[in-house]
Design a protein around this motif. Structure first.
Motif, PDB file in Angstrom:
ATOM      1  N   GLN A   1       4.066  -2.127  -5.648  1.00 31.76           N
ATOM      2  CA  GLN A   1       3.628  -2.220  -7.046  1.00 31.76           C
ATOM      3  C   GLN A   1       3.222  -0.848  -7.575  1.00 31.76           C
ATOM      4  O   GLN A   1       2.752   0.015  -6.823  1.00 31.76           O
ATOM      5  CB  GLN A   1       2.449  -3.186  -7.165  1.00 31.76           C
ATOM      6  N   PRO A   2       3.381  -0.600  -8.873  1.00 29.98           N
ATOM      7  CA  PRO A   2       2.958   0.675  -9.462  1.00 29.98           C
ATOM      8  C   PRO A   2       1.473   0.937  -9.202  1.00 29.98           C
ATOM      9  O   PRO A   2       0.637   0.060  -9.433  1.00 29.98           O
ATOM     10  CB  PRO A   2       3.205   0.465 -10.960  1.00 29.98           C
ATOM     11  N   GLY A   3       1.181   2.130  -8.675  1.00 32.22           N
ATOM     12  CA  GLY A   3      -0.201   2.486  -8.386  1.00 32.22           C
ATOM     13  C   GLY A   3      -0.815   1.697  -7.257  1.00 32.22           C
ATOM     14  O   GLY A   3      -2.048   1.689  -7.093  1.00 32.22           O
ATOM     15  N   GLU A   4       0.013   0.998  -6.461  1.00 28.51           N
ATOM     16  CA  GLU A   4      -0.481   0.139  -5.384  1.00 28.51           C
ATOM     17  C   GLU A   4      -1.542  -0.837  -5.903  1.00 28.51           C
ATOM     18  O   GLU A   4      -2.568  -1.068  -5.281  1.00 28.51           O
ATOM     19  CB  GLU A   4      -1.056   0.980  -4.231  1.00 28.51           C
TER      20      GLU A   4
ATOM     21  N   SER B   1       2.245   0.076 -15.603  1.00 28.65           N
ATOM     22  CA  SER B   1       3.528   0.404 -14.978  1.00 28.65           C
ATOM     23  C   SER B   1       3.585   1.834 -14.452  1.00 28.65           C
ATOM     24  O   SER B   1       4.503   2.201 -13.715  1.00 28.65           O
ATOM     25  CB  SER B   1       4.669   0.187 -15.982  1.00 28.65           C
TER      26      SER B   1
ATOM     27  N   GLN C   1       2.271  -2.381  -1.638  1.00 32.64           N
ATOM     28  CA  GLN C   1       3.003  -1.139  -1.417  1.00 32.64           C
ATOM     29  C   GLN C   1       4.091  -0.917  -2.466  1.00 32.64           C
ATOM     30  O   GLN C   1       4.380   0.225  -2.844  1.00 32.64           O
ATOM     31  CB  GLN C   1       3.619  -1.150  -0.023  1.00 32.64           C
TER      32      GLN C   1
ATOM     33  N   ASN D   1       2.551   5.085 -12.149  1.00 31.56           N
ATOM     34  CA  ASN D   1       2.094   5.254 -10.770  1.00 31.56           C
ATOM     35  C   ASN D   1       0.828   6.105 -10.667  1.00 31.56           C
ATOM     36  O   ASN D   1       0.164   6.117  -9.648  1.00 31.56           O
ATOM     37  CB  ASN D   1       3.195   5.879  -9.915  1.00 31.56           C
ATOM     38  N   GLU D   2       0.503   6.841 -11.710  1.00 32.61           N
ATOM     39  CA  GLU D   2      -0.666   7.710 -11.704  1.00 32.61           C
ATOM     40  C   GLU D   2      -1.758   7.139 -12.609  1.00 32.61           C
ATOM     41  O   GLU D   2      -1.471   6.542 -13.643  1.00 32.61           O
ATOM     42  CB  GLU D   2      -0.290   9.115 -12.180  1.00 32.61           C
TER      43      GLU D   2
ATOM     44  N   SER E   1      -4.160   1.977 -13.652  1.00 32.37           N
ATOM     45  CA  SER E   1      -3.685   2.895 -14.688  1.00 32.37           C
ATOM     46  C   SER E   1      -4.772   3.786 -15.275  1.00 32.37           C
ATOM     47  O   SER E   1      -4.474   4.841 -15.824  1.00 32.37           O
ATOM     48  CB  SER E   1      -3.019   2.107 -15.819  1.00 32.37           C
TER      49      SER E   1
END
Length: 410
Positions: free
Chosen positions: A188-191, A315, A186, A317-318, A60
Motif C-alpha cells: 500500500q502507498p506509504g505502507e 495515494s 507492504q 508514498n511520502e 500522507s
C-alpha cells in the motif's frame, strides 16, 4: 462499566461529548449519524467519523511535534458499546465513502493488473515444471547446476508474483493475522492500512495469541509508532520488512472484551492498550421518532467529497509536512508538560504511566485529523491553527477522562 455511569439522576449526560470540536462536514455527518442510528449517541458517531478520517489520511500527512520527533494522523480507537445498540449502523454510515472508493480501486485492479499477474504466474509455473524435468534428466553435473540456478530464479519470480497477487488495493482489514497484514501493508502507498470492525472480539483474540505464540501485539505497536519491523512468513517464504508502517485502528467491542484485555498483563505492559483512545459510549437503544428523516444527500455528498480528497493524498508514498502555527505549538507543548507533571512520582497519574504517557501524542494526532477534516487536499498548504489545537486537546481531555473511568471500573 457498560451501564449508565455516564448519566446523572436527571437522565442527562454527566460529561457530554464535545462534538462541536469536529469541524465542517465532519461535525455535520457525526451529528446526523447520531440522529438517525439506534443509540443516537454522539460520542460513538463522532469517534467513528474521526477513525474514518484517520484511515483516509493514511501516511500522507505528518507534523513535527518536537526535536527529531514526527507524528502522523493514524489513531488507535477502542469504542465500547453493548450489543444491540447500533455499533454497525454507526460504522456503516461513516465508512460508506471509504468503502466505495476501495471497491472502485479493487475493480480497476481486478480488470487491469490481476489478469497480467495470474498469467505471469502460470507462465512461471510451467517454466519451473519444465526446468525441473530437464534437471532430473540431465546427465552432466554442469547442466544440472545451471538448470538448478535458473529454477531458483524462476521460483523467486513466482513468489514475487504471488506476493503481488495477495497485495491487492486495500484500505482496511478485519480479522487477519500479522503475516497476512504485513503482505497487504507492504504493497500500500506509504505502507498505510487500517484495521476496522464494528465487532472486534475476534481481532482482539488474534492479537492476544489465538494463532501465534506471543500474539501480534508487537506488530500493532510498530504500526502505531511507525517503527520498522520484520515479519517472518509461514512455509519458509521470504521475510517481510516494513520500514515505516502506518496502521489506523477503529474497533468497537462489548464491555467484557475490554475487561478481558485489561486483565492480560502483556496488553498493558507492552503499551499496546495505552496507545488507544479508549472510551465507554454508554450507548443504549433509543426509541425511534415517527417523523425522522434520512441524512440529506447534500451532507452525504460533501462527506464523500472530503474522504475522496483525503484518499487522493493517501495515494502518495511520502508524508507531507504540515506546519504548525506558533500559538498551536505552544498549546500542545503546554498540554504535554501538564501530562508529564502528572506522571512524576508525586503526580496524579503515577499509577497509570503507560496510559498517561500517550495522551499528548494522541492530542497531536487528533489535531492532524481535525486539520485534514478542515482543509482536505490542501492540508499540507495551510498551517495547523490554534483553534484546531484547542479542539484536539479538548477532545483528548474528554477521552482521557473516559479512559480513566474504564481503568478505574475494571
Amino acid at each position: 462499566f457498560g451501564g449508565n455511569d455516564g448519566i446523572d439522576d436527571w437522565g442527562l449526560e454527566k460529561n457530554p461529548f464535545p462534538i462541536e470540536c469536529l469541524p465542517g462536514i465532519a461535525g455535520e455527518i457525526a451529528r446526523e449519524i447520531a440522529r438517525v442510528t439506534t443509540c443516537q449517541n454522539k460520542s460513538l458517531a463522532a469517534t467513528t467519523v474521526l477513525g474514518i478520517l484517520s484511515a483516509s489520511i493514511g501516511a500522507s500527512l505528518e507534523v513535527t511535534t518536537g526535536p527529531n520527533r514526527k507524528t502522523r494522523a493514524n489513531l488507535f480507537i477502542l469504542a465500547v458499546a453493548q450489543s444491540g445498540t447500533g455499533k454497525s449502523e454507526n460504522f456503516q454510515l461513516a465508512a460508506k465513502p471509504l468503502d466505495s472508493i476501495e471497491a472502485a480501486a479493487m475493480k480497476i485492479w481486478e480488470e487491469t493488473q490481476e489478469p497480467e499477474i495470474r498469467s505471469m504466474i502460470s507462465i512461471l509455473e510451467a517454466r519451473a515444471k519444465k526446468l525441473t524435468n530437464n534437471a532430473a534428466n540431465a546427465t552432466e553435473s554442469e547442466s544440472r547446476k545451471r538448470l538448478s540456478v535458473e529454477l531458483r530464479e524462476v521460483e523467486t519470480d513466482r513468489k514475487n508474483q504471488l506476493r503481488k497477487l495477495a497485495a491487492r488495493p486495500c484500505f482496511r482489514v478485519g480479522d487477519v493475522t500479522k503475516e497476512a497484514l504485513a503482505i497487504l501493508i507492504q504493497a500500500q502507498p506509504g505502507e498505510a492500512i487500517s484495521s476496522m470492525s464494528s465487532e472486534a472480539r475476534g481481532i482482539v483474540a488474534i492479537i492476544n495469541g489465538r494463532y501465534s505464540p506471543g500474539g501480534d501485539i508487537d506488530f500493532y505497536c510498530a504500526g502505531y509508532s511507525g517503527d520498522s519491523i520484520k515479519v517472518d512468513r509461514v512455509k519458509n517464504e521470504n521475510t517481510i520488512f516494513l520500514g515505516r508502517p502506518c496502521l489506523s485502528v477503529v474497533w468497537m467491542v462489548q464491555p467484557d472484551v475490554v475487561i478481558t484485555a485489561l486483565s492480560q498483563p502483556a496488553m498493558s505492559d507492552s503499551g499496546f492498550l495505552a496507545r488507544f483512545i479508549m472510551f465507554d459510549s454508554y450507548a443504549e437503544a433509543q426509541e425511534r421518532l415517527l417523523d425522522a428523516t434520512p441524512i440529506s444527500p447534500s451532507i452525504t455528498g460533501r462527506w464523500q467529497e472530503l474522504i475522496m480528497s483525503l484518499c487522493t493524498l493517501r495515494s502518495a508514498n511520502e508524508s507531507a509536512d504540515v506546519l504548525v502555527s506558533d500559538e498551536a505549538y505552544l498549546l500542545f507543548h503546554n498540554y504535554e508538560n501538564e501530562c508529564i507533571r502528572g506522571r512524576k512520582s508525586d503526580g496524579d497519574f503515577v499509577d497509570i504511566l503507560p496510559y498517561a504517557s500517550r495522551w499528548a501524542e494522541n492530542a497531536w494526532r487528533i489535531g492532524l485529523v481535525l486539520h485534514a477534516a478542515n482543509h482536505g487536499r490542501s492540508s499540507a498548504d495551510v498551517d495547523l491553527s490554534a483553534e484546531t489545537a484547542e479542539a484536539a486537546i479538548r477532545l483528548m481531555r474528554w477521552y482521557s477522562t473516559k479512559q480513566l473511568e474504564i481503568l478505574r471500573n475494571s
